[in-house]
Design a protein around this motif. Structure first.
Motif, PDB file in Angstrom:
ATOM      1  N   UNK A   1       5.625  22.520  43.012  1.00 25.32           N
ATOM      2  CA  UNK A   1       4.294  22.074  42.617  1.00 25.32           C
ATOM      3  C   UNK A   1       4.162  20.561  42.810  1.00 25.32           C
ATOM      4  N   UNK A   2       2.972  20.121  43.134  1.00 23.48           N
ATOM      5  CA  UNK A   2       2.728  18.701  43.323  1.00 23.48           C
ATOM      6  C   UNK A   2       2.607  18.007  41.967  1.00 23.48           C
ATOM      7  N   UNK A   3       3.198  16.834  41.862  1.00 23.08           N
ATOM      8  CA  UNK A   3       3.022  15.992  40.678  1.00 23.08           C
ATOM      9  C   UNK A   3       1.816  15.095  40.947  1.00 23.08           C
ATOM     10  N   UNK A   4       0.832  15.177  40.081  1.00 22.42           N
ATOM     11  CA  UNK A   4      -0.398  14.406  40.270  1.00 22.42           C
ATOM     12  C   UNK A   4      -0.712  13.610  39.010  1.00 22.42           C
ATOM     13  N   UNK A   5      -1.695  12.733  39.128  1.00 25.48           N
ATOM     14  CA  UNK A   5      -2.127  11.974  37.949  1.00 25.48           C
ATOM     15  C   UNK A   5      -2.655  12.918  36.883  1.00 25.48           C
ATOM     16  N   UNK A   6      -3.190  14.050  37.297  1.00 24.10           N
ATOM     17  CA  UNK A   6      -3.682  15.031  36.333  1.00 24.10           C
ATOM     18  C   UNK A   6      -2.568  15.743  35.595  1.00 24.10           C
ATOM     19  N   UNK A   7      -1.471  16.077  36.302  1.00 28.10           N
ATOM     20  CA  UNK A   7      -0.391  16.823  35.652  1.00 28.10           C
ATOM     21  C   UNK A   7       0.393  15.963  34.663  1.00 28.10           C
ATOM     22  N   UNK A   8       0.327  14.638  34.814  1.00 28.24           N
ATOM     23  CA  UNK A   8       1.059  13.778  33.878  1.00 28.24           C
ATOM     24  C   UNK A   8       0.153  13.211  32.784  1.00 28.24           C
TER      25      UNK A   8
ATOM     26  N   UNK B   1       5.938   7.425  29.362  1.00 24.94           N
ATOM     27  CA  UNK B   1       6.462   8.433  30.287  1.00 24.94           C
ATOM     28  C   UNK B   1       5.606   8.470  31.550  1.00 24.94           C
ATOM     29  N   UNK B   2       4.284   8.354  31.395  1.00 24.75           N
ATOM     30  CA  UNK B   2       3.412   8.298  32.573  1.00 24.75           C
ATOM     31  C   UNK B   2       3.767   7.105  33.458  1.00 24.75           C
TER      32      UNK B   2
ATOM     33  N   UNK C   1      10.596  15.846  33.888  1.00 26.93           N
ATOM     34  CA  UNK C   1       9.913  15.553  32.625  1.00 26.93           C
ATOM     35  C   UNK C   1       8.750  16.497  32.376  1.00 26.93           C
ATOM     36  N   UNK C   2       8.244  17.121  33.440  1.00 24.58           N
ATOM     37  CA  UNK C   2       7.111  18.036  33.321  1.00 24.58           C
ATOM     38  C   UNK C   2       7.540  19.483  33.088  1.00 24.58           C
TER      39      UNK C   2
ATOM     40  N   UNK D   1       9.202  18.950  25.659  1.00 27.26           N
ATOM     41  CA  UNK D   1       7.987  18.398  25.071  1.00 27.26           C
ATOM     42  C   UNK D   1       8.224  16.931  24.740  1.00 27.26           C
ATOM     43  N   UNK D   2       7.147  16.167  24.735  1.00 26.59           N
ATOM     44  CA  UNK D   2       7.243  14.725  24.541  1.00 26.59           C
ATOM     45  C   UNK D   2       6.423  14.295  23.323  1.00 26.59           C
ATOM     46  N   UNK D   3       6.966  13.335  22.600  1.00 27.90           N
ATOM     47  CA  UNK D   3       6.282  12.744  21.455  1.00 27.90           C
ATOM     48  C   UNK D   3       6.308  11.226  21.611  1.00 27.90           C
ATOM     49  N   UNK D   4       5.146  10.594  21.462  1.00 29.68           N
ATOM     50  CA  UNK D   4       5.100   9.135  21.550  1.00 29.68           C
ATOM     51  C   UNK D   4       5.856   8.513  20.383  1.00 29.68           C
TER      52      UNK D   4
END
Length: 274
Positions: free
Chosen positions: A47-54, A61-62, A175-176, A181-184
């Motif tokens: 799958x492509x990693x895009x600005x939308x997926x991140x 992380x972004x 990371x995706x 899962x990620x927490x700030x």
């Protein structure tokens, strides 16, 4: 009589050499069979990693994913790295040269790390650390023959999961993955929680304002004779240690440290060579 003794000594030396050759062949034969089972024969289109997926990830992380160069590319599914470094068996001991190779996969997270540790001329340790199907197992053999470590079980499962999680800095699009899962935490840090195969582990990633990875810290089991204890485990990039490999910006020189009550124990220094 002395001639017979010399013949016996020569025969014993030959037997020892043959045993060492057989031991090395046997060790790497097992590793090769493990790799054959571990590495997929084919890979689906990534799958492509895009600005939308991140977009749903914490901002640090972004920035890391953008800085690393994975945005606009297919997600990384399979990785092979060559490493060189040095390690300590115990605090205050001599640094031992290490040459290793490591294989990663991401759809079903796992790795196989194969290392040769030189202790002194003609004396080495052969090691294989594995994380597969949510389980970990480490095997270390003196001269590829004599077992020194054969670790498995819940504590090893947790430790190898944390190792895989920390080492995603070499394939950042992981990371995706749906099992992370990620927490700030703050403007420069985020907590990653990984759950897979009935095991959950977590750690804190810290980045520069520009998005370069700085460190990963987690509580990991430290093996002691009297019993394992959870201790802070730190992976940190050496100053100026970032570079580019296969078009991905990543840390190429790192240290690994146990932050023990009796003091920090930096036991491993590594360089990614390709």
């Amino acid at each position: 009589m002395s001639r017979i003794i010399l013949i016996i000594i020569a025969a014993l030396i030959l037997l020892i050499l043959l045993a060492l050759v057989w031991g090395r062949w046997s060790f790497y034969r097992i590793v090769d069979s493990e790799l054959a089972a571990f590495l997929p024969s084919t890979l689906p289109e990534g799958e492509m990693v895009t600005s939308g997926t991140i977009a749903s990830l914490p901002e640090p992380v972004q920035r890391w994913l953008i800085r690393s160069g994975v945005v606009g590319r297919e997600a990384i599914q399979l990785v092979h790295l060559r490493q060189r470094g040095e390690m300590l068996n115990k605090p205050g001991g001599p640094w031992l040269p290490v040459v290793s190779e490591q294989y990663f996969r991401t759809a079903e997270p796992g790795f196989i790390w194969v290392a040769d540790v030189k202790m002194m001329p003609l004396l080495h340790l052969a090691g294989r650390d594995m994380y597969q199907d949510g389980k970990g197992r480490m095997v270390i053999k003196l001269l590829s023959v004599l077992p020194v470590v054969n670790a498995s079980g819940a504590e090893t499962d947790q430790g190898t999961m944390l190792r895989w999680l920390a080492e995603t800095v070499w394939f950042p699009s992981a990371a995706l993955s749906p099992y992370i899962t990620w927490e700030a935490v703050d403007s420069l840090s985020a907590k990653a929680v990984m759950s897979y195969g009935g095991v959950t582990a977590s750690g804190i990633f810290t980045f520069t304002p520009e998005g370069d990875f700085i460190s990963f810290q987690a509580d990991r089991y430290y093996f002691r004779k009297e019993g394992s204890t959870l201790e802070p485990w730190l992976v940190r990039v050496e100053e100026g240690g970032h570079g580019e490999l296969a078009g991905i910006r990543m840390p190429l020189r790192c240290t690994v440290t146990w932050r023990l009550k009796e003091g920090d124990f930096t036991w491993y220094r590594l360089t990614i060579e390709g």
